[in-house]
Scaffold this active site. Structure first.
Site, PDB file in Angstrom:
ATOM      1  N   SER B  70       0.994  -1.163   0.080  1.00 61.86           N
ATOM      2  CA  SER B  70       0.014   0.023  -0.004  1.00 61.86           C
ATOM      3  C   SER B  70       0.728   1.302   0.118  1.00 61.86           C
ATOM      4  O   SER B  70       0.708   2.091   0.786  1.00 61.86           O
ATOM      5  CB  SER B  70      -1.029  -0.239   1.213  1.00 61.86           C
ATOM      6  OG  SER B  70      -0.160   0.102   2.564  1.00 61.86           O
ATOM      7  N   CYS B 130      -4.557   2.174  -9.725  1.00 60.25           N
ATOM      8  CA  CYS B 130      -3.776   1.853  -8.384  1.00 60.25           C
ATOM      9  C   CYS B 130      -4.848   1.649  -7.491  1.00 60.25           C
ATOM     10  O   CYS B 130      -5.544   2.520  -7.228  1.00 60.25           O
ATOM     11  CB  CYS B 130      -2.903   3.029  -8.032  1.00 60.25           C
ATOM     12  SG  CYS B 130      -2.055   2.680  -6.533  1.00 60.25           S
ATOM     13  N   GLY B 243       2.043  -9.818 -14.077  1.00 65.36           N
ATOM     14  CA  GLY B 243       1.275 -10.339 -12.797  1.00 65.36           C
ATOM     15  C   GLY B 243       2.008 -11.791 -12.678  1.00 65.36           C
ATOM     16  O   GLY B 243       1.532 -12.509 -13.340  1.00 65.36           O
TER      17      GLY B 243
HETATM   18  C1  LIG Z   1       5.742  -2.238  -4.267  1.00 65.47           C
HETATM   19  C2  LIG Z   1       4.973  -2.214  -5.746  1.00 65.47           C
HETATM   20  C3  LIG Z   1       4.809  -0.888  -6.209  1.00 65.47           C
HETATM   21  C4  LIG Z   1       3.932  -0.581  -7.187  1.00 65.47           C
HETATM   22  N1  LIG Z   1       3.697   0.659  -7.894  1.00 65.47           N
HETATM   23  C5  LIG Z   1       2.955   0.980  -8.886  1.00 65.47           C
HETATM   24  C6  LIG Z   1       3.036   1.975  -9.639  1.00 65.47           C
HETATM   25  O1  LIG Z   1       3.498   2.970  -9.140  1.00 65.47           O
HETATM   26  N2  LIG Z   1       2.321   2.237 -10.756  1.00 65.47           N
HETATM   27  C7  LIG Z   1       1.476   1.005 -11.286  1.00 65.47           C
HETATM   28  O2  LIG Z   1       0.983   1.327 -12.577  1.00 65.47           O
HETATM   29  N3  LIG Z   1       1.674  -0.050 -10.965  1.00 65.47           N
HETATM   30  C8  LIG Z   1       2.590  -0.249  -9.606  1.00 65.47           C
HETATM   31  N4  LIG Z   1       2.490  -1.594  -8.960  1.00 65.47           N
HETATM   32  C9  LIG Z   1       1.862  -2.961  -9.910  1.00 65.47           C
HETATM   33  C10 LIG Z   1       2.993  -3.497 -10.799  1.00 65.47           C
HETATM   34  O3  LIG Z   1       3.510  -2.649 -11.727  1.00 65.47           O
HETATM   35  C11 LIG Z   1       2.364  -4.668 -11.254  1.00 65.47           C
HETATM   36  O4  LIG Z   1       1.271  -4.384 -12.082  1.00 65.47           O
HETATM   37  C12 LIG Z   1       1.632  -5.547 -10.344  1.00 65.47           C
HETATM   38  O5  LIG Z   1       2.499  -5.822  -9.386  1.00 65.47           O
HETATM   39  C13 LIG Z   1       1.724  -7.074 -10.939  1.00 65.47           C
HETATM   40  O6  LIG Z   1       2.918  -7.606 -11.478  1.00 65.47           O
HETATM   41  P1  LIG Z   1       3.871  -8.771 -10.316  1.00 65.47           P
HETATM   42  O7  LIG Z   1       2.765  -9.727 -10.033  1.00 65.47           O
HETATM   43  O8  LIG Z   1       4.991  -9.054 -11.278  1.00 65.47           O
HETATM   44  O9  LIG Z   1       4.360  -7.711  -9.287  1.00 65.47           O
HETATM   45  C14 LIG Z   1       3.278  -2.055  -8.121  1.00 65.47           C
HETATM   46  C15 LIG Z   1       3.516  -3.153  -7.296  1.00 65.47           C
HETATM   47  C16 LIG Z   1       4.265  -3.359  -6.395  1.00 65.47           C
HETATM   48  C17 LIG Z   1       4.596  -4.519  -5.623  1.00 65.47           C
END
Ligand SMILES: Cc1cc2nc3c(=O)[nH]c(=O)nc-3n(C[C@H](O)[C@H](O)[C@H](O)COP(=O)(O)O)c2cc1C
Ligand SMILES: Cc1cc2nc3c(=O)[nH]c(=O)nc-3n(C[C@H](O)[C@H](O)[C@H](O)COP(=O)(O)OP(=O)(O)OC[C@H]3O[C@@H](n4cnc5c(N)ncnc54)[C@H](O)[C@@H]3O)c2cc1C
Ligand code: FES
Lengths: 271, 301
Positions: B70, B130, B243
């Site tokens: 968060s 977000c 994801g």
């Molecule tokens: C710590 C953290 C910060 C994130 N910050 C952003 C962000 O600033 N903008 C955004 O579009 N997605 C953000 N995301 C989402 C990721 O870009 C991604 O869409 C999501 O985590 C799913 O991919 P993953 O399972 O490989 O992490 C964030 C995810 C995490 C874990």
């Protein structure tokens, strides 16, 4: 920066729930500075995030790193069960470390090293390096424990050691602040400058922050935070810092893992 | 033999389909572990016109096969990006995607105006998904009419290719996907995090200070693969799939589902050199499956 598998040379139990690990990590042993930490990873899918543990000591010649940690949850429990010879994924050294050079000034005539609980181990590496650098400046080491100390004698070559324990099991009965007050009263030598380095629980650091304003003392605190990555990529571990300004204090955010974990004690805003 | 990895993503040539996911890559911090020039592109953390403080701590919780965050789009603001992050990227041979954040159409417009003159930025990614900000953020990503409006507004300001990042927290993701494309999106990225929660059973309190947070990591992969597959069949623009991707095989799975490029998020936090490892695994997997060019398998399912 090292990232990879390291061999656990030896693990031993120091006290109930407190363990010591010696890891074969020449890259970290040769480059780390006091106050830095390592991240330990598990290969268990329910424990994907790394666990930050401060560097307690290094032996650059043998290429080993010593860690001391408490079992408080699943991750640390997992580490405590690893047998000698196991391989552990590690990254480090992480974070900034203590600014030793703050004690350079000729006006600094005393150095304080204050650790509480699991904040004591990293103070060993610090005390050792401070002693190497300033063999002529008195180093006063205050260690606070809940009960019987599980690390104490190691500090003795580097300065005057005062231990405090909540239950009086050993040393001064009370917290480190009480011990420091006691020692100040005894010495009555507070008219020169001092530098104070500390690591410990938040209530202790808060009390130190209060305490230091009464003395001419620069302080540096090592903080803890819940972390995601541990290396500055996720913005998971912010700390609020005071920014003094002409029209009142402002605030800024810094990351504990990368900009810290050591911060100027006067600037830290405790939640 | 090395398989062909080059892809064209909405007119931007990528040396390979691997990209970092927004919020899990920081140029200086990640550079301690690998050279971003090995990647097709990197995505910078969501940035708003003015600095945002983000949410209170704890911001991170762990869960089986993933994590909750968060963070709340804490960022130093667009002016700071122009002064530091963007020029810092000059030294690297990789495409740069900047993730844009706002609470209102006006704020999305403002941040786009501030950044659209920067040549080092190759693409924008509009974050309308977000789950960690109160207004804006996900409200645009869960309402088709609003999604279309905000995309239109931003497209009027910039010529750079615009990726629109979709939220999985909807009943029908293809509806939002179509709305974003109707608004002028050049590409879509998905999935952002799933809204989740964890409770500390001893304290009888949520672990996260904000109670709820975004769920990501290997556990969400099947949801992401399903949505990439649905969306890439529903629209004609290319998809940046993400994801839970954690291995080279996961990348192949995403591409087969319809993704043109694939982003690595949480895995970069739990394995700081993941991009290097996954690039190697991708080549190895393609070879093993006898695939000479990644473009052959896109959307084959
Ligand atoms: C710590 C953290 C910060 C994130 N910050 C952003 C962000 O600033 N903008 C955004 O579009 N997605 C953000 N995301 C989402 C990721 O870009 C991604 O869409 C999501 O985590 C799913 O991919 P993953 O399972 O490989 O992490 C964030 C995810 C995490 C874990
Ligand atoms: C810079 C730094 C240095 C540290 N040095 C030491 C040390 O030298 N010795 C030592 O015993 N402990 C140290 N800690 C605390 C140690 O990291 C935690 O006790 C450990 O992560 C707990 O993991 P767990 O899986 O056993 O606990 P769980 O509660 O099961 O962990 C769940 C999650 O919360 C995180 N977490 C839990 N407690 C803490 C905490 N106090 N601080 C930060 N994250 C936490 C874990 O990393 C994990 O992501 C340090 C923490 C930081 C930030
Ligand atoms: S833990 Fe990720 S930035 Fe500090």
């Amino acid at each position: 920066m090292f990232y990879g598998k390291a061999r656990l040379i030896r693990q031993r139990k120091l006290a109930d729930g407190i363990f010591e690990m010696i890891l074969d990590l020449p890259e970290i042993a040769q480059t780390a500075v006091p106050g830095q930490f390592v991240d330990l990873y598990t290969e268990d899918p329910s424990l994907l995030l790394p666990r930050p543990i401060s560097i307690c000591d290094t032996d650059p010649e043998k290429g080993t790193v010593r860690l001391i940690y408490a079992v408080v949850g699943k991750g640390t429990d997992h580490f405590s069960r690893l047998a000698d010879g196991s391989m552990i994924r590690v990254s480090g050294p992480l974070g900034n470390g203590y600014p030793l050079e703050e004690a350079d000034s000729p006006f600094v005539t005393e150095i304080y090293v204050v650790g509480g609980g699991l904040g004591v181990p990293p103070m060993l590496f610090l005390a050792k390096e401070l002693y190497k650098r300033y063999p002529d400046k008195p180093i006063r080491i205050f260690n606070g424990f809940r009960s019987t100390p599980w690390i104490e004698a190691d500090f003795e070559p580097y300065g005057e050691v005062f231990s405090a324990s909540d239950d009086g099991a050993s040393g001064f009965m009370g917290n480190v602040i009480d011990a420091m007050e006691y020692r100040q009263v005894m010495a009555k030598d507070m008219d020169h400058e001092g530098v104070l380095y500390s690591c410990g629980p938040v209530p202790m650091l808060k009390a130190l922050q209060n305490w230091q304003t009464r003395y001419e003392m620069h302080s540096f605190f090592s903080l803890e935070a819940r972390m995601g990555c541990g290396y500055g990529a996720c913005a998971g571990c912010p700390v609020r810092l005071r920014v003094p300004g002409a029209d009142g204090d402002g605030e800024r955010l810094a990351s504990v893992c990368k900009d810290g974990p050591v911060f100027n004690g006067e600037e830290v805003i405790f939640a | 033999m090395k398989p062909e990895l080059k892809v064209d993503f909405a007119g931007v040539p990528l040396k390979n389909p691997l990209v970092t996911a927004s919020g899990t890559y920081n140029p200086e911090a990640s550079g301690q572990f690998y050279d971003p020039s090995i990647l097709g592109a990197v995505t910078l953390k969501g940035v708003s016109a003015e600095a945002w403080q983000g949410n209170p701590t704890p911001r991170i919780a762990e869960t089986y096969g993933g994590m909750l965050n968060s963070v709340g789009l804490q960022n130093p603001g667009a002016a700071e990006y122009l002064a530091h992050e963007i020029p810092y990227m000059e030294q690297f041979d990789t495409k740069v995607i900047v993730n844009l954040a706002g609470h209102s159409i006006e704020e999305y417009e403002r941040v786009t105006e501030m950044l659209c003159g920067a040549d080092r930025i190759d693409m924008f990614e509009l974050n309308i998904s977000c789950p960690n900000v109160k207004e804006g953020g996900m409200t645009f990503g869960t309402d088709a009419r609003m999604a279309e409006q905000v995309v239109k507004a931003v497209k009027r300001i910039t010529d750079k290719p615009l990726i629109v990042k979709l939220s999985p927290n909807v009943t029908d993701i293809t509806e939002i996907a179509r709305a974003a494309v109707a608004g002028g999106a050049d590409a879509l990225s998905l999935i952002n995090t799933l809204l989740g929660m964890r409770i500390d059973i001893r304290r009888r309190q949520p672990i996260l200070a904000r109670s709820v947070g975004g769920f990501s990591g290997p556990a969400v992969k099947p949801v992401a693969v399903r949505m990439v597959w649905q969306v890439s069949h529903a629209v004609d623009v290319p998809v940046l799939g993400m994801g839970g991707v954690s291995t080279g095989e996961d990348v192949v799975e995403m591409i087969m589902a319809g993704a043109t490029a694939v982003a690595l998020g949480t895995v970069c936090l739990t394995d700081p050199q993941a991009p290097v490892r996954i690039l190697g695994e991708l080549e190895e997997t393609l070879n093993r499956l006898g695939i000479r060019d990644v473009n052959e398998i896109r959307g084959c399912v």
